[in-house]
Design an enzyme around this catalytic site. Structure first.
Site, PDB file in Angstrom:
ATOM      1  N   LYS A  68       0.845  -1.204   0.000  1.00 45.11           N
ATOM      2  CA  LYS A  68       0.000   0.000   0.000  1.00 45.11           C
ATOM      3  C   LYS A  68       0.877   1.249   0.000  1.00 45.11           C
ATOM      4  CE  LYS A  68      -3.979   1.765   2.702  1.00 45.11           C
ATOM      5  NZ  LYS A  68      -4.850   1.483   3.877  1.00 45.11           N
ATOM      6  N   SER A 143      -9.803   1.382   2.762  1.00 53.23           N
ATOM      7  CA  SER A 143      -8.942   2.185   1.934  1.00 53.23           C
ATOM      8  C   SER A 143      -7.853   1.401   1.184  1.00 53.23           C
ATOM      9  CB  SER A 143      -8.259   3.241   2.808  1.00 53.23           C
ATOM     10  OG  SER A 143      -7.422   2.619   3.773  1.00 53.23           O
ATOM     11  N   SER A 167     -10.023  -1.087   6.882  1.00 58.08           N
ATOM     12  CA  SER A 167      -9.432  -0.895   5.546  1.00 58.08           C
ATOM     13  C   SER A 167      -8.694  -2.073   4.953  1.00 58.08           C
ATOM     14  CB  SER A 167      -8.494   0.298   5.563  1.00 58.08           C
ATOM     15  OG  SER A 167      -9.245   1.467   5.411  1.00 58.08           O
TER      16      SER A 167
END
Ligand code: GLN
Length: 470
Positions: A68, A143, A167
């Protein structure tokens, strides 16, 4: 060979490399090409080549990992998908990334996400949204949407993300992959661009539970650079369970008003399978869990407002020039933070301001304590709590953008475990309207191995077929 490589799980590919039947360089090149060909917006950066051979006999066997964007990687763009950090190349790497590299997993690329991890759809990225591989008109969740979409679409063998209020688990559910949020403190947060420090936690997004265990085992451990991290008291072992005899399961949230009937049906089916595998199942109460979203959306913005104060055009990040100092601050923060980030900063600053602190932040912290106690008493009766992961399947892009409250409701089932700091995994348990449904298994602090074991047994019984990967 290519099609075969795509079919392999991370663990399987790593085993072939260790056995000398597959070259780590060839494997890296295969995945690099897959990542470079991504058409869903999953990646913000893809590596040029491998970082040399994996350490001999390494646990992760040279299988590259998608990371990420908010994980700092030395010399590599790391912006938490925010325009304010555009062009930032950190001088060091996050401990999570270093641990994975040491265990034999080089960085494949940086995945797209909601800006500073604020969101449930990956539409808040400063660099454009990510699309769901099951239906490109739909969101992948957020996310960590880039990581989830990449694993589901087969543009990464496995990935890491972060979970503050859901997330990792929610995008895993919406994309039909496995996502684990470890116990708070089990994995170092050093080098993760911070959102809400008392909640942020790094974890894996993978095709199956065994891969999740393998990555988690490599990630956990105390790090002197993060004083909230600690040695995992039980360690993380690879799952082997095929039955659930003796496991006491408590189910929660199946009667909730906002729960999609199709999602409820698939989750109930999975619970019935747990019973067939020998588990005992009872409904349990978590009386304060329905207030988790309200508490979370005070605590997380409050911490975010403090963490994001550093992006002021002076200490960190980009700047909009002005002759007037105050105007420079205002313009910089207006121009380079997205709308959701500005909304959170305002909510958080308000909740922490004198006169309101006790009413909002203080109250939210009390609710948090109640939720911790709810789980504590639940775990006196049961070993695991099972809930749906997300109240709905993947929704259409744009559908919830104008209504932040409806977006926040996506986190109804994930925020309780976040506030309690306990481990929770989402595994795919079926399809509703042709889209994946996630089932959440929650355990007491540091029970990762037991949670993974139960998830592994259930995964086998469910037999979920992943996305067909072109
Ligand atoms: N969707 C939640 C939020 O917007 C959770 C995000 C996260 O876990 N990083 O805050």
């Amino acid at each position: 060979m290519s099609a075969d490589l795509l079919a392999l799980s991370g663990a399987e590919a790593g085993a072939l490399v260790r056995a000398g039947e597959l070259s780590a360089t060839e494997l890296f090149e295969f995945w690099r090409e897959r990542a470079a060909g991504d058409e869903l917006g999953s990646y913000l950066w893809v590596a040029d080549g491998p970082e040399g051979d994996p350490p001999a006999g390494s646990a992760l066997g040279g299988v590259p990992v998608a990371v990420k964007d908010l994980f700092c990687v030395e010399g590599v763009p790391s912006a938490a998908a925010s325009r304010i950090l555009e062009g930032y190349r950190p001088p060091y790497s996050a401990t999570a990334v270093t641990r994975l590299r040491e265990a034999g997993a080089p960085v494949l690329g940086k995945t797209n996400q909601d800006e500073f991890a604020m969101g449930s759809s990956t539409e808040n990225s400063g660099f454009g949204p990510v699309r769901n591989p099951w239906d490109p008109e739909r969101v992948p969740g957020g996310s960590s949407g880039g990581s989830a979409a990449a694993v589901a679409a087969g543009t990464a063998p496995w990935a890491i993300g972060t979970d503050t209020g859901g997330s990792i688990r929610q995008p895993a559910a919406l994309c039909g992959v496995v996502g684990l949020k470890p116990t708070y403190g089990a994995v170092s947060r050093h080098g993760m661009i911070a959102f809400a420090s008392s909640l942020d936690q790094c974890g894996p997004l993978t095709r199956n539970v065994a891969d999740a265990a393998l990555l988690t085992a490599a990630l956990v451990g105390r790090d002197p650079c993060d004083s909230t991290s600690l040695e995992h008291p039980e360690g993380v072992t690879l799952p082997t369970a095929e039955r659930l005899e003796g496991v006491r399961v408590g189910i929660w949230g199946f009667e909730e008003e906002g729960l999609d009937p199709g999602v409820a049906e698939q989750c109930r089916r999975a619970v019935a399978l747990a019973e067939e595998l020998g588990a005992t199942v009872e409904e349990i109460e978590l009386p304060h869990a329905p207030h988790a979203i309200s508490a979370y959306y005070v605590i997380a913005p409050a911490e975010a407002s403090a963490n994001l104060a550093r992006y002021d055009g002076v200490r960190y990040g980009r700047r909009t020039e002005s002759d007037d100092l105050l105007e420079m601050y205002e313009r910089t923060r207006h121009d380079y933070f997205g709308e959701e980030v500005r909304r959170r900063i305002m909510i958080g600053t308000y909740a922490l301001s004198s006169g309101y602190y006790e009413a909002y932040y203080g109250t939210a912290q009390k609710v948090r304590t109640r939720i911790v106690e709810d789980f504590r008493s639940a775990f006196e009766r049961v070993d695991l709590v099972i809930t749906p992961t997300s109240p709905t399947v993947a929704f259409k892009l744009g559908e919830r953008v104008a209504d932040p409250l409806s977006m926040y409701l996506s986190d109804f089932y994930t925020t309780p475990a976040s506030l309690a700091g306990i481990p929770a995994i989402s595994i795919p348990c079926g399809l509703s309207e042709g889209l994946p449904v996630g089932l959440q298994l929650i355990g007491p602090a540091f029970s990762e191995s037991r949670v993974l074991d139960a998830a592994h047994a259930l995964e086998r019984a469910i037999g979920f077929e992943g996305v067909p990967r072109p």
